[in-house]
Design a protein around this motif. Structure first.
Motif, mmCIF file in Angstrom:
data_model
loop_
_atom_site.group_PDB
_atom_site.id
_atom_site.type_symbol
_atom_site.label_atom_id
_atom_site.label_comp_id
_atom_site.label_asym_id
_atom_site.label_seq_id
_atom_site.Cartn_x
_atom_site.Cartn_y
_atom_site.Cartn_z
ATOM 1 N N THR B 34 0.857 -1.183 0.000
ATOM 2 C CA THR B 34 0.000 0.000 0.000
ATOM 3 C C THR B 34 0.895 1.236 0.000
ATOM 4 O O THR B 34 2.110 1.133 0.229
ATOM 5 C CB THR B 34 -0.871 0.058 1.265
ATOM 6 N N GLU B 36 1.012 3.435 2.234
ATOM 7 C CA GLU B 36 1.564 3.579 3.582
ATOM 8 C C GLU B 36 2.754 2.636 3.798
ATOM 9 O O GLU B 36 3.777 3.050 4.352
ATOM 10 C CB GLU B 36 0.461 3.287 4.599
ATOM 11 N N TYR B 55 1.728 9.067 -3.632
ATOM 12 C CA TYR B 55 0.513 8.788 -4.418
ATOM 13 C C TYR B 55 0.692 9.181 -5.876
ATOM 14 O O TYR B 55 0.303 8.432 -6.778
ATOM 15 C CB TYR B 55 -0.702 9.507 -3.820
ATOM 16 N N GLU B 75 -10.351 -1.133 1.918
ATOM 17 C CA GLU B 75 -10.467 0.332 1.963
ATOM 18 C C GLU B 75 -9.225 1.024 1.374
ATOM 19 O O GLU B 75 -9.328 2.091 0.775
ATOM 20 C CB GLU B 75 -10.775 0.804 3.394
ATOM 21 N N THR B 76 -8.082 0.364 1.477
ATOM 22 C CA THR B 76 -6.821 0.943 1.010
ATOM 23 C C THR B 76 -6.398 0.320 -0.317
ATOM 24 O O THR B 76 -6.512 -0.889 -0.493
ATOM 25 C CB THR B 76 -5.718 0.640 2.041
#
Lengths: 132, 132
Positions: B34, B36, B55, B75-76
């Motif tokens: 992800t 993160e 991003y 969600e991610t």
DNA sequence: TTTTTACTTTAAAATCGTTCTAAACTACTT
DNA sequence: AAGTAGTTTAGAACGATTTTAAAGTAAAAA
């Protein structure tokens, strides 16, 4: 079986709000929708409902197997009233999903399931681009 | 081919930030991650980068075909450095993905592609539940 | 019935992932 | 060396979803 029974069968109290949503979703017609789509339909049916209730209800319906959530990397969650195993075409440009019935795909060879797990469903996604 | 060339090849300027990310992602090892996750790795490599840049970079890398984004209802957003057509096991409980090589699945019969479209990729997801 | 209990709904605030803004910066071209 | 077009950044903004806590309601118990 009526909606009240359907809800009771999966252990959900048939509240006024759940009955309104059940009437819209559990009528035998297969479709894809988002929480916002559903809220619009609730509104245009002359009812109204908090968005929190709609999310609560969709989560419960999904966890109880009354609806499915589609695996999709769109920002908004997409739900599906077709709870049978089936597959999808995805228009990559618009995000539109089209159902593919289970019989239309034949998975001839499947890999071995990792130890300690069981297969709980196979979903095939065929991504589409508009022909040029 | 080094990372600078890889970036130039797809029309991206080899900026300092993109080179840092390329070094982490384009080393031939296949993995899921992800934004993160990537930021943590950048930090622990002694560098730092705005989350907006991360991003931006992931979107560019994806659009240029250097990485893929996985279809997933988490969600991610989940990205994948394996850009070949392949498939996944999904642990429904934890969300963990495991690669399935393309040859391990044989799609014997495919439905007719809707008119005006072309098939741009097939993804099979095998959902897993822990055995009880 | 009435009372009690557990579950449900709600508006509003909070949260989370992601994108936007606009100013500063940098790679590449001239 | 100067120009320009693309990039990075912090922080604000955004949109989808969840949480909060108070009020409401269905079902169970008395």
């Amino acid at each position: 079986m009526n909606n009240k029974e359907k809800l009771r069968n999966v252990g959900l109290r048939p509240t006024k709000q759940r009955m309104i949503i059940a009437k819209i979703l559990l009528n035998g017609v297969n479709r894809h929708f988002t929480a916002e789509n559903l809220q619009n339909e609730i509104n245009s049916s002359g009812n109204s409902m908090s968005i929190a209730t709609i999310y609560n209800c969709l989560k419960k319906f999904r966890n109880c197997g009354l609806i499915k959530q589609v695996e999709s990397s769109k920002e908004t969650a997409i739900f599906d009233t077709n709870i049978n195993q089936h597959h999808h075409f995805l228009d990559e440009e618009t995000g539109e999903l089209i159902d593919i019935e289970n019989e239309e795909i034949n998975l001839f060879k499947l890999p071995e399931i990792p130890k300690g797990y069981v297969n709980s469903g196979v979903e095939v996604l065929i991504k589409l681009r508009r022909q040029i």
